[in-house]
Design a protein around this motif. Structure first.
Motif, short mmCIF file in Angstrom:
data_model
loop_
_atom_site.label_atom_id
_atom_site.label_comp_id
_atom_site.label_asym_id
_atom_site.label_seq_id
_atom_site.Cartn_x
_atom_site.Cartn_y
_atom_site.Cartn_z
N GLY A 162 -10.34 52.48 26.76
CA GLY A 162 -9.10 52.35 26.01
C GLY A 162 -8.78 53.64 25.31
O GLY A 162 -9.50 54.64 25.44
N ALA A 163 -7.70 53.62 24.52
CA ALA A 163 -7.20 54.86 23.93
C ALA A 163 -7.95 55.28 22.67
O ALA A 163 -7.93 56.46 22.31
N PHE A 164 -8.62 54.34 21.97
CA PHE A 164 -9.23 54.70 20.69
C PHE A 164 -10.43 53.79 20.43
O PHE A 164 -10.33 52.57 20.53
N LEU A 165 -11.56 54.39 20.11
CA LEU A 165 -12.84 53.70 19.96
C LEU A 165 -13.18 52.95 21.25
O LEU A 165 -12.62 53.23 22.31
N GLY A 166 -14.12 52.00 21.18
CA GLY A 166 -14.57 51.35 22.40
C GLY A 166 -15.02 49.93 22.14
O GLY A 166 -15.09 49.46 21.00
N PRO A 167 -15.37 49.22 23.19
CA PRO A 167 -15.81 47.83 23.05
C PRO A 167 -17.20 47.75 22.46
O PRO A 167 -17.93 48.74 22.40
N THR A 168 -17.58 46.56 22.01
CA THR A 168 -18.93 46.31 21.51
C THR A 168 -19.83 45.89 22.66
O THR A 168 -19.52 44.94 23.39
N LEU A 169 -20.92 46.61 22.85
CA LEU A 169 -21.93 46.21 23.83
C LEU A 169 -22.89 45.25 23.14
O LEU A 169 -23.32 45.49 22.01
N LEU A 204 -14.22 58.65 20.09
CA LEU A 204 -15.24 58.09 20.97
C LEU A 204 -16.32 57.40 20.13
O LEU A 204 -16.88 58.01 19.23
N GLY A 205 -16.60 56.14 20.45
CA GLY A 205 -17.67 55.43 19.74
C GLY A 205 -17.45 53.94 19.74
O GLY A 205 -16.37 53.44 20.04
N GLY A 206 -18.51 53.22 19.39
CA GLY A 206 -18.44 51.77 19.29
C GLY A 206 -19.77 51.18 18.87
O GLY A 206 -20.78 51.88 18.76
N MET A 207 -19.77 49.87 18.63
CA MET A 207 -20.98 49.15 18.23
C MET A 207 -21.84 48.81 19.45
O MET A 207 -21.34 48.63 20.56
N PHE A 208 -23.16 48.66 19.19
CA PHE A 208 -24.11 48.26 20.22
C PHE A 208 -25.07 47.27 19.54
O PHE A 208 -25.92 47.67 18.76
N LEU A 209 -24.92 45.99 19.84
CA LEU A 209 -25.68 44.94 19.15
C LEU A 209 -26.81 44.44 20.03
O LEU A 209 -26.64 44.25 21.24
N ILE A 210 -27.98 44.24 19.40
CA ILE A 210 -29.14 43.66 20.08
C ILE A 210 -29.44 42.30 19.45
O ILE A 210 -29.45 42.17 18.22
N ASP A 211 -29.68 41.29 20.29
CA ASP A 211 -30.12 39.98 19.84
C ASP A 211 -31.56 39.76 20.26
O ASP A 211 -32.04 40.35 21.24
N ASP A 212 -32.27 38.89 19.53
CA ASP A 212 -33.60 38.47 19.96
C ASP A 212 -33.88 37.06 19.47
O ASP A 212 -33.09 36.47 18.70
N ASP A 213 -34.99 36.49 19.90
CA ASP A 213 -35.29 35.09 19.58
C ASP A 213 -35.53 34.90 18.09
O ASP A 213 -35.15 33.86 17.52
N GLU A 214 -36.17 35.85 17.44
CA GLU A 214 -36.47 35.71 16.02
C GLU A 214 -35.19 35.62 15.19
O GLU A 214 -35.05 34.74 14.33
#
Length: 494
Positions: free
Chosen positions: A96-103, A181-191
């Motif tokens: 997209g034109a500004f920032l980015g999606p969340t992974l 350029l940039g965006g969030m990168f979220l990690i999930d886990d069982d805990e």
């Protein structure tokens, strides 16, 4: 060659910049009257921002399953974005034109990210806070040329956390981040999933990417001159939205705060001084919730907080002045005397009920200090670390795969600096020989180091050795990084 410097007075450009926030002429005259005789005047936008724009929430990036991997496709590209009134800005973005999606990924998954560069100059994407092979890190050794695609892959092997991605070209990082350029990168886990926490993305779990920018009267993004810490802007964006409003729909809302500015630090709190609850820092959950009324984040740092709302109320998230441990002149120059309204939270008349915040959160297993051996010393100077400017062809340090190390980082300069290490999350042992406060007691990858202060860190390196491709450590005030305040280390077989 260093960039030209510029003193920031309230000239015509600043009047135009402040007018985009909805500031009246009287308020702007008041700000102009605060100007010092020999430097940048403190900026105060309290009550001056015309909050009117619904907060943009970055979409979750789609992924496909292929050959046992979750595959994401990202494209760095140029575009135009109407951010403030007056016209469209030339911006860069990801998909997209500004920032980015969340992974969003889960611990244990193997992922591949195809990064295609549709810009007319080389760039790269670095996965800030991620443990991964050096060749997949996205630092200055993994540049993606125009028209090319880079496809790193790795297995997610770290706790649930709020990370982010941004460009990392040597000497150009500040400009590439500033353009969008940039965006969030979220990690999930069982805990983390087992805990009763807000986690409905975009509903009661909200990413807040906070950046400051400067705009011209026709809405164009302006790259200003640098002074001290780098570029400072008077317009604060959240997720690329100016004057943003968040509609709060739940009694408990999880805010994932990211300081994605290139130079400015923020001291977050609410306009009514309410207490909020911090549940996670850079590298994941704290062991127990921490009640706070302020939290300071320097560039690159993150914090997850839970805010309690009552039906029908309105409150403003604000950045208050902060003590960076510098002289008055340096404080004004760095923006730490500024008070900035960030985003308005408007609670609905009926809110989704929330369970109590768990008394126990993460189960962080910190490294054993007895295994660290001799402490490594790092001295921060004027755009140098240990008296050396960054050299892409020089390896500054080798560490053994899987080893535990203690690092002492000392700021010998009179300017603000922070310190970020690639590939690891660390525990802060002491700040100026004192135990860290609760907000610094969790896993971190970026930490503020005041002038004259030593911060001691403890970390365990991963087992992914690479005798050729290095990781970085550097100041995350991006102009300082671009000017050479960065070093390189290899992780090698024992």
């Amino acid at each position: 060659m260093s960039a030209p410097t510029q003193r920031f007075g309230l000239n015509r450009r600043h009047f135009l910049q402040l007018s985009t926030l909805g500031l009246g002429i009287g308020a702007m005259a008041t700000l102009a009257g605060c100007a010092g005789s020999d430097g940048r005047e403190p900026l105060d936008t309290v009550g001056q921002v015309d909050f009117r724009n619904p907060l943009h929430v970055p979409p979750l990036a789609p992924a496909v399953e292929k050959d046992g991997q979750r595959v994401f496709d990202l494209v760095t590209e140029a575009g135009q974005t109407e951010i403030v009134s007056g016209g469209k800005a030339d911006t860069w973005g990801v998909n997209g034109a500004f920032l980015g999606p969340t992974l969003r990924v889960r611990r244990g998954e193997e992922i591949r990210i195809n990064v295609s560069n549709a810009l007319d100059e080389p760039t790269t994407l670095h996965w800030h806070g991620m443990r991964l092979p050096a060749a997949a890190d996205g630092g200055p050794h993994q540049m993606v040329e125009p028209g090319a695609t880079w496809s790193p892959s790795w297995t997610i092997d770290q706790p649930a956390a709020t990370l982010w991605y941004h460009p990392h070209p040597h000497g150009q990082t500040e400009r590439h981040v500033y353009k969008g350029l940039g965006g969030m990168f979220l990690i999930d886990d069982d805990e983390e999933t087992a805990l009763n926490l807000p986690r409905d993305y975009g509903v009661d779990d909200i990413p807040l990417i906070v950046q400051d920018k400067t705009f011209s009267g026709n809405g164009q993004l302006v790259e200003t001159g640098r002074i001290g810490v780098g570029m400072l802007g008077g317009t604060v964006l959240v997720n690329g939205t100016a004057a943003p409003v968040l509609d709060v729909v739940a009694e408990h809302t999880r805010l994932r705060l990211l300081n994605a500015s290139s130079a400015r630090s923020y001291n977050f709190g609410f306009s009514d001084d309410r207490t909020f609850t911090m549940i996670a820092s850079d590298g994941g959950l704290l062991t127990a919730p921490a009640p706070l009324s302020r939290i300071m984040l320097t560039p690159g740092e993150r914090a997850e907080i839970i805010v309690t709302a009552v039906p029908g109320e309105t409150v403003t998230l604000r950045s208050y002045s902060q003590d960076l441990g510098v002289s008055n002149a340096r404080a004004a120059e760095s923006g730490s005397l500024d008070t900035l309204d960030i985003i308005e939270l408007q609670a609905a008349s009926v809110l989704m009920p929330a369970a109590p915040i768990p008394a126990k959160l993460g189960s962080a297993a910190y490294p054993d200090p007895a295994l660290a051996g001799d402490m490594q010393m790092f001295q921060l100077g004027d755009n140098v670390i240990n008296s050396k400017h960054m050299d892409m062809d020089r390896i500054d340090l080798e560490v053994k795969a899987g080893s535990t190390q203690a690092w002492a980082v000392f700021n010998a300069h009179n300017q603000p600096h922070n310190f970020h290490i690639h590939d690891v999350q660390f525990q802060i042992l002491t700040v100026d020989n004192k135990p860290p406060p609760p907000e610094l007691a969790g896993w971190k990858d970026t930490v503020y180091v005041p002038p004259g202060v030593t911060v001691r860190l403890l970390m365990q390196f991963g087992k992914l050795a690479d005798p050729v491709v290095p990781y970085m450590y550097h100041c995350h005030l991006l102009w300082h990084e671009d000017m050479g305040m960065m070093g390189q280390f290899l992780v090698v077989d024992a």
